[in-house]
Design a protein around this motif. Structure first.
Motif, PDB file in Angstrom:
ATOM      1  N   ILE A 241       0.860  -1.192   0.000  1.00  0.00           N
ATOM      2  CA  ILE A 241       0.000   0.000   0.000  1.00  0.00           C
ATOM      3  C   ILE A 241       0.890   1.234   0.000  1.00  0.00           C
ATOM      4  N   PRO A 242       0.738   2.129  -0.962  1.00  0.00           N
ATOM      5  CA  PRO A 242       1.650   3.279  -1.068  1.00  0.00           C
ATOM      6  C   PRO A 242       1.271   4.411  -0.133  1.00  0.00           C
ATOM      7  N   ASN A 243       2.280   5.255   0.174  1.00  0.00           N
ATOM      8  CA  ASN A 243       2.098   6.534   0.861  1.00  0.00           C
ATOM      9  C   ASN A 243       1.477   6.405   2.264  1.00  0.00           C
ATOM     10  N   VAL A 244       1.838   5.369   2.976  1.00  0.00           N
ATOM     11  CA  VAL A 244       1.364   5.218   4.356  1.00  0.00           C
ATOM     12  C   VAL A 244       2.388   5.867   5.284  1.00  0.00           C
ATOM     13  N   SER A 313      -7.739  15.357  18.149  1.00  0.00           N
ATOM     14  CA  SER A 313      -6.294  15.238  18.319  1.00  0.00           C
ATOM     15  C   SER A 313      -5.536  16.198  17.413  1.00  0.00           C
ATOM     16  N   ALA A 314      -4.238  16.344  17.718  1.00  0.00           N
ATOM     17  CA  ALA A 314      -3.365  17.185  16.889  1.00  0.00           C
ATOM     18  C   ALA A 314      -3.189  16.599  15.499  1.00  0.00           C
ATOM     19  N   LEU A 315      -3.355  15.283  15.362  1.00  0.00           N
ATOM     20  CA  LEU A 315      -3.232  14.652  14.050  1.00  0.00           C
ATOM     21  C   LEU A 315      -4.303  15.164  13.103  1.00  0.00           C
ATOM     22  N   LEU A 321      -4.468  21.430   8.183  1.00  0.00           N
ATOM     23  CA  LEU A 321      -3.438  22.371   7.721  1.00  0.00           C
ATOM     24  C   LEU A 321      -2.763  21.902   6.442  1.00  0.00           C
ATOM     25  N   GLY A 322      -3.195  20.776   5.921  1.00  0.00           N
ATOM     26  CA  GLY A 322      -2.638  20.269   4.667  1.00  0.00           C
ATOM     27  C   GLY A 322      -1.341  19.496   4.813  1.00  0.00           C
ATOM     28  N   MET A 323      -0.994  19.101   6.047  1.00  0.00           N
ATOM     29  CA  MET A 323       0.262  18.394   6.277  1.00  0.00           C
ATOM     30  C   MET A 323       0.175  16.897   5.949  1.00  0.00           C
ATOM     31  N   LEU A 324      -1.036  16.390   5.723  1.00  0.00           N
ATOM     32  CA  LEU A 324      -1.214  14.962   5.453  1.00  0.00           C
ATOM     33  C   LEU A 324      -1.740  14.696   4.039  1.00  0.00           C
ATOM     34  N   GLU A 325      -1.581  15.640   3.147  1.00  0.00           N
ATOM     35  CA  GLU A 325      -2.022  15.441   1.772  1.00  0.00           C
ATOM     36  C   GLU A 325      -1.191  14.365   1.085  1.00  0.00           C
ATOM     37  N   ASN A 326      -1.898  13.541   0.293  1.00  0.00           N
ATOM     38  CA  ASN A 326      -1.260  12.459  -0.474  1.00  0.00           C
ATOM     39  C   ASN A 326      -0.580  11.428   0.429  1.00  0.00           C
ATOM     40  N   THR A 327      -1.060  11.305   1.664  1.00  0.00           N
ATOM     41  CA  THR A 327      -0.544  10.282   2.571  1.00  0.00           C
ATOM     42  C   THR A 327      -1.727   9.589   3.252  1.00  0.00           C
ATOM     43  N   LEU A 337     -13.560   6.161   7.179  1.00  0.00           N
ATOM     44  CA  LEU A 337     -12.735   6.340   5.992  1.00  0.00           C
ATOM     45  C   LEU A 337     -12.706   7.823   5.629  1.00  0.00           C
ATOM     46  N   LYS A 338     -11.490   8.375   5.491  1.00  0.00           N
ATOM     47  CA  LYS A 338     -11.320   9.782   5.131  1.00  0.00           C
ATOM     48  C   LYS A 338     -10.321   9.891   3.990  1.00  0.00           C
ATOM     49  N   ASP A 339     -10.132  11.115   3.533  1.00  0.00           N
ATOM     50  CA  ASP A 339      -9.151  11.341   2.473  1.00  0.00           C
ATOM     51  C   ASP A 339      -7.738  11.050   2.943  1.00  0.00           C
ATOM     52  N   TRP A 340      -7.523  10.963   4.258  1.00  0.00           N
ATOM     53  CA  TRP A 340      -6.189  10.687   4.780  1.00  0.00           C
ATOM     54  C   TRP A 340      -6.166   9.504   5.755  1.00  0.00           C
ATOM     55  N   VAL A 341      -7.329   8.898   6.020  1.00  0.00           N
ATOM     56  CA  VAL A 341      -7.438   7.732   6.908  1.00  0.00           C
ATOM     57  C   VAL A 341      -7.939   6.544   6.104  1.00  0.00           C
TER      58      VAL A 341
END
Length: 454
Positions: A241-244, A313-315, A321-327, A337-341
């Motif tokens: 699985i990519p980008n974890v 949470s801070a996560l 803030l856009g720190m988890l884009e494409n991850t 299920l989310k765009d980053w979870v």
């Protein structure tokens, strides 16, 4: 000390004494009457004294040595003159290491310090103690322990005072780590280290605070870009699985029912399983492929679901803030299920690709679960209902997470018998909540690629 007594006057004789002194102080009578009564009282008094003289008192049993009596009288006199004088003694007072104390005037001061045995700790702190024995007590090697002491020395160290020697840094750190590692009662810790119970409790909190302020910024921090790329690559090689960027898990820590707001900390799942009321607080952690925490969220009530804790949470703030884009953050079915979870499929009648996806995702989720198993296995204070005050508990839990990271980074092996099985129930989520269409399509695409790749 044997308590003895001497014969007292009978009631009739006592009344003569009492009336004698009362009449003697009567100012309303003439001097002639006074003298006459005094003569009568003296005659009666002499008769009483003759009776007492004829009474034989066994002096061997009731006699008090003059030297002891003088010492007692001197101490009582000192007490009447003030506490300052009582606190001074001609004999020197002894510190922990045998030194004495003097006040500004050069006089010795009496120190009420209870002597306790420190033999157990002195042995573990000596070269005679093997590394295996040391690791069994503190869950880490001597080298790792020495490093922690060096890091905390500037904050933990106390200066000697005129009254006593300060507790050494190594002993201070050892008290805290041993208490966290074993979860033993403070009375046991006190006897092993030769310190008072209240002193041990204070040292645990002080060292935990020092770990949070000094070691947490170094050993529990969000990875930089270079480290983040390494994490993605390693997770990708494990599961495909990519980008974890991490695997997330939430555990519960049992607590005593708080006096206020009990319903918030009431753990329904644990209560149903244990058949008795259970209360808890939570620890949410994101780990890298080695099981090292890169983010923790501590202290939310046990009645909250994993998803509710994640939202606060801070996560979650980093994602906004856009720190988890494409991850991706990999979670279990307790998260949406989310765009980053990224979470597994939960509906029935899964396809082959969906089933394969769930298996790969479970491999990454087990990395986080194993990390929490080692966390609770190393630090026995997390396995039982904690007695730490609720406002102080996050500091203690944070110290355990930091020490876990240090042990993982230094490749500290954990004994098999310390392995701890987790009992964290995933709370059911409302499936009617809207889920991002982009997240659904992204998960389906990953599942399809896993099924058709080699």
């Amino acid at each position: 000390m044997e308590i003895t007594s001497v014969p007292f006057l009978n009631p009739e004789e006592y009344s003569l004494f009492c009336s004698f002194f009362q009449d003697f102080d009567n100012d309303g009578e003439t001097s002639v009457n006074k003298s006459r009564k005094i003569d009568e009282k003296n005659k009666s008094l002499s008769e009483i004294l003759e009776v007492i003289d004829e009474t034989e008192i066994p002096t061997s049993k009731f006699e008090i040595p003059s030297s002891e009596f003088e010492n007692r009288a001197s101490e009582m006199g000192d007490w009447e003159q003030g506490r300052v004088r009582k606190g001074r003694n001609q004999s020197p007072a002894t510190f922990h290491d045998g030194e004495t104390a003097e006040d500004g005037g050069g006089q010795r001061r009496r120190l009420w310090v209870k002597e306790r045995s420190k033999g157990w700790w002195k042995y573990l702190d000596s070269d005679e103690c093997s590394d295996g024995e040391f690791r069994k007590a503190f869950r880490m090697s001597k080298g790792t322990f020495n490093m922690i002491c060096d890091e905390l020395e500037s904050v933990v160290m106390k200066k000697n005072t005129m009254l006593r020697m300060a507790i050494p840094v190594r002993q201070r750190v050892a008290v805290c780590i041993y208490r966290l590692a074993t979860g033993d009662p403070l009375r046991t810790v006190s006897s092993l280290f030769g310190l008072g119970i209240s002193t041990c409790h204070k040292l645990v909190l002080e060292v935990c605070a020092a770990i949070r302020s000094v070691l947490m910024p170094k050993y529990l921090k969000w990875p930089d870009q270079e480290r983040l790329q390494e994490i993605k690559t390693t997770f990708g090689s494990i599961s495909g699985i990519p980008n974890v960027n991490g695997s997330i898990y939430t555990t519960h820590i049992s607590i005593i029912a708080p006096k206020t707001n009990q319903e918030a900390y009431y753990n329904r799942k644990h209560t149903e399983r244990n058949q008795k009321p259970s209360y808890s607080t939570t620890v949410q952690g994101l780990v890298d492929p080695r099981g090292v925490f890169t983010d923790v969220c501590i202290g939310y009530p046990g009645s909250m679901s994993d998803e509710q804790i994640l939202e606060k949470s801070a996560l979650s703030q980093r994602s906004k803030l856009g720190m988890l884009e494409n991850t991706w953050v990999v979670g279990n079915s307790g998260y949406y299920l989310k765009d980053w979870v990224l979470v597994p499929y939960t509906h029935q009648n899964l396809s082959w690709s969906q089933h394969a996806f769930n298996q790969r995702l479970d491999e990454l989720q087990m990395i986080a679960k194993d990390a929490f198993m080692r966390l609770k296995g190393r630090w026995g204070c997390l396995q039982k209902r904690t007695e730490v005050k609720l406002q102080e508990l996050p500091m203690v839990l944070g110290a355990c997470c930091v020490l876990h990271n240090i042990c993982e980074m230094h490749n500290e092996e954990m004994d098999v018998e310390l392995r701890f099985n987790l009992y964290d129930d995933e709370m059911e989520l409302d499936s009617s909540r809207g889920i991002s269409v982009n997240a659904l399509q992204a998960r389906d695409g990953i599942a399809h690629s896993l099924m058709h790749c080699k």
